[in-house]
Write an enzyme that holds these catalytic residues in place. Structure first.
Site, mmCIF file in Angstrom:
data_model
loop_
_atom_site.group_PDB
_atom_site.id
_atom_site.type_symbol
_atom_site.label_atom_id
_atom_site.label_comp_id
_atom_site.label_asym_id
_atom_site.label_seq_id
_atom_site.Cartn_x
_atom_site.Cartn_y
_atom_site.Cartn_z
ATOM 1 N N THR A 130 27.130 35.889 28.652
ATOM 2 C CA THR A 130 27.586 36.128 30.021
ATOM 3 C C THR A 130 26.408 36.519 30.912
ATOM 4 O OG1 THR A 130 29.266 37.243 31.342
ATOM 5 C CG2 THR A 130 28.371 38.523 29.508
ATOM 6 N N LYS B 96 23.329 32.952 31.156
ATOM 7 C CA LYS B 96 23.949 31.646 30.889
ATOM 8 C C LYS B 96 23.001 30.452 31.065
ATOM 9 C CE LYS B 96 28.775 32.784 31.923
ATOM 10 N NZ LYS B 96 29.984 32.363 32.635
ATOM 11 N N GLY C 125 43.026 34.148 38.000
ATOM 12 C CA GLY C 125 41.890 33.865 37.116
ATOM 13 C C GLY C 125 41.986 34.412 35.696
ATOM 14 N N ASP D 110 33.874 27.438 30.093
ATOM 15 C CA ASP D 110 34.477 28.003 31.312
ATOM 16 C C ASP D 110 35.374 26.992 32.031
ATOM 17 O OD1 ASP D 110 33.495 30.608 31.220
ATOM 18 O OD2 ASP D 110 31.652 30.103 32.303
ATOM 19 N N GLY E 272 27.778 28.884 40.149
ATOM 20 C CA GLY E 272 27.845 28.559 38.731
ATOM 21 C C GLY E 272 29.263 28.254 38.261
ATOM 22 N N ASN F 197 27.959 29.153 27.840
ATOM 23 C CA ASN F 197 28.634 30.457 27.659
ATOM 24 C C ASN F 197 29.075 30.675 26.210
ATOM 25 O OD1 ASN F 197 30.924 28.818 27.449
ATOM 26 N ND2 ASN F 197 32.228 30.367 28.391
ATOM 27 N N TYR G 162 40.122 37.589 38.670
ATOM 28 C CA TYR G 162 41.273 38.226 38.005
ATOM 29 C C TYR G 162 41.310 39.731 38.206
ATOM 30 C CZ TYR G 162 38.132 38.951 33.977
ATOM 31 O OH TYR G 162 37.088 39.303 33.156
HETATM 32 P P1 NAP Z 1 27.733 32.573 42.065
HETATM 33 O O1 NAP Z 1 27.042 31.538 41.246
HETATM 34 O O2 NAP Z 1 26.955 33.728 42.579
HETATM 35 O O3 NAP Z 1 28.414 31.799 43.327
HETATM 36 C C1 NAP Z 1 29.099 32.523 44.298
HETATM 37 C C2 NAP Z 1 29.741 31.560 45.314
HETATM 38 O O4 NAP Z 1 30.490 32.350 46.231
HETATM 39 C C3 NAP Z 1 28.750 30.762 46.142
HETATM 40 O O5 NAP Z 1 29.315 29.522 46.463
HETATM 41 C C4 NAP Z 1 28.600 31.638 47.393
HETATM 42 O O6 NAP Z 1 28.236 30.912 48.565
HETATM 43 C C5 NAP Z 1 30.014 32.145 47.569
HETATM 44 N N1 NAP Z 1 30.047 33.430 48.262
HETATM 45 C C6 NAP Z 1 29.652 34.646 47.799
HETATM 46 N N2 NAP Z 1 29.835 35.604 48.736
HETATM 47 C C7 NAP Z 1 30.379 34.971 49.813
HETATM 48 C C8 NAP Z 1 30.811 35.417 51.101
HETATM 49 N N3 NAP Z 1 30.731 36.719 51.442
HETATM 50 N N4 NAP Z 1 31.336 34.521 51.949
HETATM 51 C C9 NAP Z 1 31.440 33.213 51.600
HETATM 52 N N5 NAP Z 1 31.043 32.719 50.398
HETATM 53 C C10 NAP Z 1 30.523 33.595 49.520
HETATM 54 O O7 NAP Z 1 28.963 33.209 41.269
HETATM 55 P P2 NAP Z 1 29.853 32.514 40.126
HETATM 56 O O8 NAP Z 1 29.265 32.807 38.795
HETATM 57 O O9 NAP Z 1 30.070 31.099 40.534
HETATM 58 O O10 NAP Z 1 31.223 33.361 40.206
HETATM 59 C C11 NAP Z 1 32.097 33.213 41.311
HETATM 60 C C12 NAP Z 1 33.428 33.922 41.059
HETATM 61 O O11 NAP Z 1 34.099 33.356 39.936
HETATM 62 C C13 NAP Z 1 33.309 35.434 40.759
HETATM 63 O O12 NAP Z 1 34.316 36.103 41.469
HETATM 64 C C14 NAP Z 1 33.583 35.523 39.277
HETATM 65 O O13 NAP Z 1 34.179 36.761 38.915
HETATM 66 C C15 NAP Z 1 34.569 34.385 39.088
HETATM 67 N N6 NAP Z 1 34.589 33.900 37.693
HETATM 68 C C16 NAP Z 1 35.739 34.068 36.981
HETATM 69 C C17 NAP Z 1 35.799 33.634 35.667
HETATM 70 C C18 NAP Z 1 37.073 33.826 34.874
HETATM 71 O O14 NAP Z 1 37.011 33.762 33.642
HETATM 72 N N7 NAP Z 1 38.197 34.016 35.515
HETATM 73 C C19 NAP Z 1 34.683 33.037 35.072
HETATM 74 C C20 NAP Z 1 33.506 32.861 35.840
HETATM 75 C C21 NAP Z 1 33.480 33.310 37.154
HETATM 76 P P3 NAP Z 1 26.668 30.639 48.923
HETATM 77 O O15 NAP Z 1 26.276 29.434 48.141
HETATM 78 O O16 NAP Z 1 26.682 30.410 50.386
HETATM 79 O O17 NAP Z 1 25.909 31.875 48.534
#
Ligand code: NAP
Length: 289
Positions: free
Chosen positions: A73, A77, A255, A113, A141, A98, A233
């Site tokens: 995690t 990753k 989620g 994922d 990601g 992952n 989630y």
């Molecule tokens: P990440 O790589 O940091 O990407 C974050 C994304 O959110 C980017 O597209 C970013 O846009 C956008 N973003 C962040 N803050 C924002 C804001 N204030 N306004 C508008 N857009 C915003 O993160 P990630 O790893 O993809 O994870 C994203 C979410 O998925 C998290 O909440 C995580 O907990 C969830 N997740 C859940 C699971 C599960 O098992 N349920 C698994 C993985 C991830 P920019 O490109 O403009 O920065």
């Protein structure tokens, strides 16, 4: 998939773990221990706190200590990929791993994922993704894993909306095909491009606790009666999901299922056994509430 017998300790125990920094709040050990127990497999699943500069040594440790497999995690990753012997095609395209399976000292990386997400979405909403018009909010990601798995389901089209337009356009360019067009937009384009979608998925962190009052999109822009899904989630039902359900009559999907199913698919890779998904979900749910 190989059985857990190909890598076990001298005592025949199947050792599993999750590797990250920080790691103490991870729900994976709880969830996988239940799965091991339910499957009658003797073994354990432990949290492994690994700092970024210890990642290479940690991979040597996995081999040396005969771990059958580990989940990976944040923040490892992507970085971990360079210490593996083989990377599954899907994980290579997604650009992140992952799940690592140890076959007699040979480490192979997977990404569960996206597969986990799609399994959960289909199980919990009965959606038919073949021919669906899907909008994905976010291009990070998690979005990469989710979109990769969605494309396998042959939707009619996918649009990606992101705060940073460039990232959405880049991702769309990478994965668009003649059969399934993928297009990237900025969040500001939402009102012009969302009218015809029938599945909308939030992959951004907007709405996650403690900022659970935030919305990734104005609710009034969501077409009535569609499926709205959120990867978050915590909270179990985000403001996006609550308002989509109450104000737009949507079917909503949170989620938690993604987390449970990414673990379930990994468990199958580790052990060759289909785990007790409902028991895994119940364990995580009770620890969250
Ligand atoms: P990440 O790589 O940091 O990407 C974050 C994304 O959110 C980017 O597209 C970013 O846009 C956008 N973003 C962040 N803050 C924002 C804001 N204030 N306004 C508008 N857009 C915003 O993160 P990630 O790893 O993809 O994870 C994203 C979410 O998925 C998290 O909440 C995580 O907990 C969830 N997740 C859940 C699971 C599960 O098992 N349920 C698994 C993985 C991830 P920019 O490109 O403009 O920065």
């Amino acid at each position: 998939m190989n059985s857990g017998e190909s890598e076990a300790t001298e005592q025949g125990l199947v050792l599993l773990g999750v590797l990250g920094d920080p790691i103490k709040h991870s729900k994976s050990p709880l969830m996988h221990k239940i799965a091991l127990q339910a499957a009658g497999i003797e073994g354990d699943f432990v949290p492994l706190h690994v700092k970024p500069d210890q990642l290479e040594d940690a991979m040597k440790g996995i081999r040396a200590m005969h771990f059958r497999g580990v989940n990976v995690t944040i923040p490892h990753k992507v970085e971990v990929m360079k210490y593996l012997d083989e990377i599954d095609e899907g994980a290579r395209l997604i650009g992140a791993v992952n799940t690592i399976v140890n076959d007699n000292g040979r480490l192979k990386g997977y990404n569960t994922d996206g597969i986990g997400y799609v399994r959960s979405l289909k199980e919990e909403t009965s959606v038919d993704l073949k021919g669906a018009r899907i909008a994905v909010l976010g291009a990070g990601g998690a979005a990469r894993g989710v979109i990769h798995a969605l494309l396998e389901e042959q939707p009619e089209s996918v649009i990606i909306l992101n705060r940073t337009r460039d990232k959405a356009e880049q991702l769309a360019l990478e994965w668009t095909t003649e059969a399934i067009p993928v297009r990237g937009y900025s969040n500001e384009d939402a009102k012009n491009v969302l009218a015809t979608v029938n599945v909308l998925i939030n992959t951004t962190s907007v709405g996650m606790s403690p900022l659970s009052d935030e919305l990734p999109l104005e609710t009034s822009l969501i077409p009535e009666g569609i499926i709205v899904s959120d990867l978050i989630y915590n909270p179990l039902e985000t403001r996006l999901l609550r308002e989509s359900r109450e104000q737009r009559g949507c079917t909503v999907h949170g989620g938690l299922g993604m987390f449970v199913y990414q673990g379930a698919v990994a468990f199958e890779y580790f052990t060759g056994v289909v785990p007790a998904v409902e028991q895994m979900r119940a364990a995580v749910l009770s620890s969250l509430s």
